[in-house]
Design a protein around this motif. Structure first.
Motif, short mmCIF file in Angstrom:
data_model
loop_
_atom_site.label_atom_id
_atom_site.label_comp_id
_atom_site.label_asym_id
_atom_site.label_seq_id
_atom_site.Cartn_x
_atom_site.Cartn_y
_atom_site.Cartn_z
N ARG A 142 0.84 -1.20 0.00
CA ARG A 142 0.00 0.00 0.00
C ARG A 142 0.88 1.25 0.00
O ARG A 142 1.97 1.26 0.57
CB ARG A 142 -0.88 0.03 1.25
CG ARG A 142 -1.97 -1.03 1.28
CD ARG A 142 -2.81 -0.87 2.54
NE ARG A 142 -3.88 -1.85 2.63
CZ ARG A 142 -5.07 -1.71 2.06
NH1 ARG A 142 -5.34 -0.63 1.35
NH2 ARG A 142 -5.99 -2.65 2.20
N SER A 158 2.11 4.56 1.35
CA SER A 158 2.14 5.11 2.70
C SER A 158 3.38 5.98 2.85
O SER A 158 4.22 6.05 1.95
CB SER A 158 2.15 3.98 3.74
OG SER A 158 3.36 3.23 3.63
N LYS A 159 3.52 6.62 4.01
CA LYS A 159 4.73 7.41 4.26
C LYS A 159 5.96 6.50 4.26
O LYS A 159 7.03 6.89 3.79
CB LYS A 159 4.61 8.13 5.60
CG LYS A 159 3.58 9.25 5.61
CD LYS A 159 3.55 9.95 6.96
CE LYS A 159 2.54 11.10 6.96
NZ LYS A 159 2.48 11.77 8.29
N PRO A 210 -3.70 3.50 -0.12
CA PRO A 210 -3.51 3.56 1.34
C PRO A 210 -4.77 3.07 2.05
O PRO A 210 -5.83 2.92 1.44
CB PRO A 210 -3.25 5.05 1.60
CG PRO A 210 -3.87 5.75 0.45
CD PRO A 210 -3.73 4.84 -0.73
N TYR A 211 -4.64 2.80 3.33
CA TYR A 211 -5.80 2.38 4.12
C TYR A 211 -6.90 3.44 4.05
O TYR A 211 -6.63 4.64 3.99
CB TYR A 211 -5.41 2.14 5.57
CG TYR A 211 -4.69 0.84 5.81
CD1 TYR A 211 -5.37 -0.38 5.69
CD2 TYR A 211 -3.35 0.82 6.16
CE1 TYR A 211 -4.71 -1.58 5.91
CE2 TYR A 211 -2.69 -0.38 6.39
CZ TYR A 211 -3.37 -1.57 6.25
OH TYR A 211 -2.72 -2.76 6.47
#
Length: 384
Positions: A115, A117-118, A127-128
């Motif tokens: 995913r 993400s940072k 992302p979630y």
């Protein structure tokens, strides 16, 4: 090449490669784009329409890694063998030899599948989403991209040297988002969410463009032609595999996918409501064959079928028969009976290749194969 024979031949080629690796007449020098050299074995093809295979003592670093993203064994087999078959359109077996993917690393593949993400800004999955817990967040933003399978096709540079001539990719997508997610306390949760196949396939082309751009960042794959295919997985517990639905060819040095072409193929389970609704005549033929098989014993015989359709035409049939046997003579007699049905009372068109696997308590007991060019079925009873 028919699916069953292709699997058997590939297995035989790998066995032959391991047995013949000390044969100096088979050894060649393979050049890769890093400039180093490796001694390998070229395994000749069993059929002129199939690829010769390169066998190396050093396994691919992504060997078996496909199981990270693709959980159904049926899908894994279909992706690997199907991609090889589709690749023949651009990488002719008369000119190219096959090699398992050796240029994309686990880190590169995993980086695409993660995913965004940072921590992983280059992830291609979303992302979630929103939610009160990690399970809801995952459910509200399901992963669609599941794996990127690489196959390499090499060309002969001189009498004993081969170099990379092209790469094929099978980019697979979930029809069911099946995952385990972990919260900040280390607690894991199961996620199972059916996805809209039309929506997934519509998004797949955008994913594929990003995958190709990412692949081009690999210094060894900057300039070679890339053949791209898109594959929709079946559900994790499906008895039939998913299917390829699009393909495209990316020219040497390009990172842009131009036009897409449709791949029209699918697998159908017999018996099933799908078969009854969309393939009624074939479903009736299956019922007739099943009834003839079951008439041999009074006790229950389990039988399922898998039909492979290409351009809406039935092109291959596989049957799995499961029955509890009590001695070897029963197995031999039953196998001979089923072979006689295939030869004399088979309700399907005789131009269709057929494979029949007979099992007892899920253990293989016999196999029967009948191809259009065979006068009689091939029959083998296993001796354990």
């Amino acid at each position: 090449m028919k699916k069953w024979l292709g699997l058997v031949i590939l297995s035989c080629l790998l066995i032959l490669a391991s047995c013949s690796s000390n044969d100096n007449n088979n050894k060649v020098i393979k050049n890769n784009t890093k400039g180093d050299k490796e001694k390998v074995t070229i395994v000749p093809q069993d059929d002129s329409k199939d690829y010769q295979a390169i066998h190396s003592k050093t396994p691919s670093q992504t060997r078996g890694y496909i199981g990270y993203g693709v959980t159904n064994r049926k899908d894994i087999d279909e992706m690997e063998m199907g991609l090889m078959t589709l690749s023949k359109e651009h990488f002719n077996p008369d000119k190219y030899v096959f090699q398992e993917g050796r240029y994309l690393s686990e880190d590169e593949i995993n980086g695409m599948l993660q995913r965004k993400s940072k921590k992983n800004p280059d992830g291609l999955n979303p992302p979630y989403g929103k939610g009160s817990n990690i399970q809801e967040k995952a459910m509200n933003s399901p992963k669609e991209l599941s794996y990127v399978l690489e196959q390499d096709y090499l060309v002969k540079e001189s009498d004993n040297k081969y170099k990379l001539g092209g790469v094929s990719l099978a980019i697979s997508f979930n029809s069911v988002y099946h995952d385990k997610v972990m919260d900040s306390k280390g607690q894991t949760y199961d996620v199972d969410k059916p996805l809209d196949p039309n929506k997934v396939k519509a998004n797949a082309k955008n994913y594929a463009q990003k995958v190709v751009q990412r692949v081009r960042q690999n210094k060894d794959l900057k300039n070679v032609p890339i053949f791209v295919t898109l594959y929709l997985e079946a559900s994790p517990d499906s008895l039939t595999p998913g299917y390829f639905f699009n393909k495209a060819y990316v020219s040497q040095g390009s990172s842009d996918i131009g036009g897409w072409n449709t791949v029209n193929q699918k697998y159908v389970l017999f018996p099933s409501s799908n078969a009854n609704d969309k393939y009624k005549e074939d479903a009736q033929s299956f019922d007739k064959f099943k009834s003839d098989v079951q008439s041999y014993f009074n006790n229950y015989i389990g039988i399922t079928g898998e039909g492979y359709y290409k351009d809406n035409e039935l092109s291959n049939l596989t049957f799995n028969i499961n029955l509890k046997f009590y001695d070897k003579t029963e197995i031999v007699g039953f196998t001979q009976y089923v072979a006689s049905l295939l030869q004399n009372k088979f309700p399907f068109d005789r131009s269709i290749p057929v494979q029949i696997y007979i099992k007892s308590n899920q253990q293989p007991e016999a196999v029967i194969v009948k191809n259009p060019d065979m006068d009689k079925p091939f029959v083998h009873v296993y001796h354990q």
